[in-house]
Design a protein around this motif. Structure first.
Motif, PDB file in Angstrom:
ATOM      1  N   GLN A 133       6.010  58.233  11.723  1.00 48.92           N
ATOM      2  CA  GLN A 133       6.732  58.653  10.519  1.00 48.92           C
ATOM      3  C   GLN A 133       7.906  59.586  10.826  1.00 48.92           C
ATOM      4  N   SER A 134       7.690  60.535  11.731  1.00 48.32           N
ATOM      5  CA  SER A 134       8.664  61.618  11.881  1.00 48.32           C
ATOM      6  C   SER A 134       9.566  61.474  13.108  1.00 48.32           C
ATOM      7  N   ASP A 190       0.498  58.672  13.860  1.00 51.67           N
ATOM      8  CA  ASP A 190       1.227  58.613  12.581  1.00 51.67           C
ATOM      9  C   ASP A 190       2.392  59.603  12.526  1.00 51.67           C
ATOM     10  N   ALA A 191       2.199  60.763  13.155  1.00 55.47           N
ATOM     11  CA  ALA A 191       3.309  61.729  13.194  1.00 55.47           C
ATOM     12  C   ALA A 191       4.473  61.150  13.990  1.00 55.47           C
ATOM     13  N   GLY A 197       5.522  66.602  14.787  1.00 54.26           N
ATOM     14  CA  GLY A 197       6.364  66.879  13.627  1.00 54.26           C
ATOM     15  C   GLY A 197       7.353  68.001  13.910  1.00 54.26           C
ATOM     16  N   GLU A 255      -1.923  68.466  17.960  1.00 47.91           N
ATOM     17  CA  GLU A 255      -0.930  67.557  18.540  1.00 47.91           C
ATOM     18  C   GLU A 255      -0.046  66.889  17.494  1.00 47.91           C
ATOM     19  N   ALA A 256      -0.643  66.486  16.381  1.00 43.87           N
ATOM     20  CA  ALA A 256       0.155  65.821  15.345  1.00 43.87           C
ATOM     21  C   ALA A 256       1.240  66.766  14.839  1.00 43.87           C
ATOM     22  N   ASN A 257       0.849  68.017  14.617  1.00 43.71           N
ATOM     23  CA  ASN A 257       1.831  69.023  14.190  1.00 43.71           C
ATOM     24  C   ASN A 257       2.914  69.194  15.246  1.00 43.71           C
TER      25      ASN A 257
END
Lengths: 317, 280
Positions: A98-99, A94-95, A67, A62-64
């Motif tokens: 940050q992104s 965090d993704a 991004g 999921e984080a990917n």
């Protein structure tokens, strides 16, 4: 006042999501949809069937996915990224921070299976902190629609908004409250019932309960104003302050922890001129397995509990 | 073979980047000189030869993109961008100053030429995958470069992205791994081992090329080896942390620490000496 009635008709918001996505995809070739191995549950798979070139399953990562969504958005795409709320926000926080939120990229995170009504899967999958997490991020719009009609309006509205959005919907079928389209606007709350004794402000699945509570309160000669607040951020503070001033009491209702959600947002809005207030939500505990209706009852997310708490508040103040 | 004139020109740019890294970090009183110096030659090759970009049109849709996933090397990226003409070099003196656009880590909303905001490690490769996917969708021929730190690939998300890149056959994606072998707490192999690094990337479906990340001719030549074969490429660039300043080379202490006044003067005179030799 907005026309809203509870009927026996029910429709799943995930179905509304997928049909609205497909309609949007037809109109706008820049719409791209991502999922993380839950495309059959979130119903984004239907978009993928119609537009195979613009649908990407990113697997259980999921984080990917967040991004990748940011990268696509940085190249001009309007990206919808979907999975269950617990993975969409907790796993990916965090993704997203940050992104997506910091560079203010055009990503729409549409999370399903939010809240305790997920049912049998239990606490691990019952996301109750997502509104708090997303609300805390600058640039993020946070929306919890109440029914399928509204969900169909939310999808094009967030596509129109240039920037990050978070939309949370539940798993279960929900009663249809709104017969006609065209009501939803980001940042606007809606008075569904006028009243002067107390205001009940609800979001997402709890708006239907608030409408039922109106009828029950009426029988006890309590005149409640019911406000549906689909956008939790930015909050319609004007409407909240007006209600505080005119009714003198506020109850908020959300299928979410009482920490950091709609209740806190409303409390902040009236902090300068406070009125007695109760926040109904899950009281800082994790959920458990059970049928959706059993859990809603056990954790006080019902019309009956709204009535009980409203009477308490009126008695005390 | 690239001609000597080009190689000399890029060497000069790399040296200028290094001087600005020292200057800007010294003036800022904080920052990351070690990892900025190790990546200076790579950035010089990219911005002054390999990449298709236009400083007059930073948002040109057909440009090659660069994601500095190891965002703490911002001083080197900013220097490259300024020297390329994205903004005046004098601005580099205001790195990390309040109200100024040059943030401690790259911010795409504030700095012209920065294609993605980075800083928290492990995020950039995912974003580069998204950009490469958009390129494929739009049938554009731009390439996406992602510069990774070596310690950075200890982050799990890097491997999620690596997997997605080969799954979606993104041969327009080129990762460059700045293998300077040191992370904040010590040598990478002591803190959390990365080797066999090339093998790991190969196992994830990438073409792997290993080079000396300070040899300009070798760096430039590497880009010709990259094939459009439906596989992403990673260049493992063996580098030296702090490269170019004798007392910073291979040391841990200058990962995230600015030079003192005395060290600043020494570093600048060393770099100026090399510059004089290059100009002779």
């Amino acid at each position: 006042m907005i026309d809203a009635t509870i009927t026996d008709k029910k429709r799943n918001l995930r179905d509304a999501y997928s049909s609205a996505l497909i309609a949007l995809g037809r109109r706008n070739p820049d719409v791209v949809v991502l999922d993380a191995d839950l495309a059959l549950s979130t119903k984004t798979k239907r978009f993928g069937t119609v537009f195979p070139d613009r649908f990407f399953d990113m697997g259980i990562a999921e984080a990917n996915m967040m991004g990748v969504a940011a990268g696509l958005a940085a190249c001009g795409k309007i990206v919808f990224a979907s999975t269950f709320a617990v993975f969409a926000t907790g796993r990916s926080y965090d993704a997203i921070r940050q992104s997506i939120a910091y560079p203010e990229l055009n990503v729409k995170i549409v999370a399903t299976h939010a809240g305790i009504s997920v049912g049998g899967d239990g606490a691990s999958h019952q996301m109750l902190e997502d509104i708090a997490l997303m609300r805390a991020l600058p640039n993020m719009v946070v929306i919890a629609p109440a029914d399928a009609t509204e969900m169909e309006d939310v999808v094009p509205a967030i596509a129109e908004h240039n920037g990050p959005c978070y939309v949370r919907i539940g798993r279960a079928d929900a009663p249809i409250l709104f017969e006609t389209h065209g009501m939803f606007e980001i940042g606007k709350g809606y008075v569904l019932r006028e009243g002067s004794d107390i205001t009940v402000i609800a979001t997402g699945t709890m708006t239907a309960e608030a409408l039922k509570a109106y009828d029950l309160l009426k029988k006890e000669k309590i005149d409640a104003r019911i406000i549906h607040m689909p956008t939790i951020k930015p909050l319609d503070e004007k409407l909240v302050r007006k209600a505080a001033k005119e009714t003198g009491r506020i109850i908020t209702c959300e299928e979410h922890t009482v920490i950091g959600g709609l209740g806190d947002a409303v409390a902040m809005a009236i902090a300068k001129k406070p009125v007695p207030m109760i926040r109904i939500g899950v009281n800082d505990v994790f959920g458990e397995s059970g049928e959706a209706w059993q859990l809603m009852e056990k954790y006080g997310l019902t019309a009956e509990n709204i009535v009980k708490r409203a009477k308490e508040l009126i008695k005390k103040s | 073979m690239h001609d000597e004139k080009l190689i000399k020109e890029i060497k000069r740019k790399a040296l200028e980047i290094r001087k600005w890294v020292i200057e800007s970090v010294y003036r800022a009183g904080s920052g990351h000189p070690g990892g900025s110096l190790s990546v200076a030659d790579i950035l010089a090759c990219l911005y002054f030869h390999e990449m298709r970009h236009n400083p007059k049109d930073p948002k040109w849709p057909d440009r090659d993109r660069l994601v500095l996933s190891k965002g703490h090397a911002a001083p080197a990226l900013y220097a490259a961008l300024a020297l390329a003409g994205y903004f005046p070099v004098e601005e580099l003196k205001n790195l990390r100053k309040i109200g100024h656009f040059l943030q401690g880590h790259p911010c795409m909303k504030k700095v012209p030429g920065v294609d993605m905001s980075t800083g928290s490690l492990g995020h950039g490769l995912s974003v580069a995958v998204g950009m490469a996917l958009a390129g494929k969708l739009d049938k554009k021929d731009y390439r996406v470069f992602a510069i990774l730190g070596d310690g950075e690939v200890q982050e799990g998300q890097i491997w999620e992205a690596a997997n997605a890149a080969s799954h979606y056959k993104l041969d327009n994606l080129i990762a460059i791994l700045d293998r300077n072998k040191l992370q904040i707490d010590g040598p990478t192999e002591e803190i959390m081992h990365l080797e066999p690094l090339a093998w790991r990337w190969q196992a994830f479906g990438w073409d792997v090329i290993e080079i000396d990340g300070h040899d300009i001719e070798e760096i430039l030549g590497t880009f010709h080896e990259i094939k459009l074969n439906e596989k992403p490429t990673i260049i493992i660039a063996n580098t030296i942390k702090g490269k170019g300043v004798s007392f910073m080379e291979g040391t841990l202490s200058f990962h995230g620490k600015p030079p003192s006044e005395e060290q600043y003067i020494r570093a600048m005179s060393e770099l100026e000496q090399v510059e004089r030799e290059l100009n002779d």
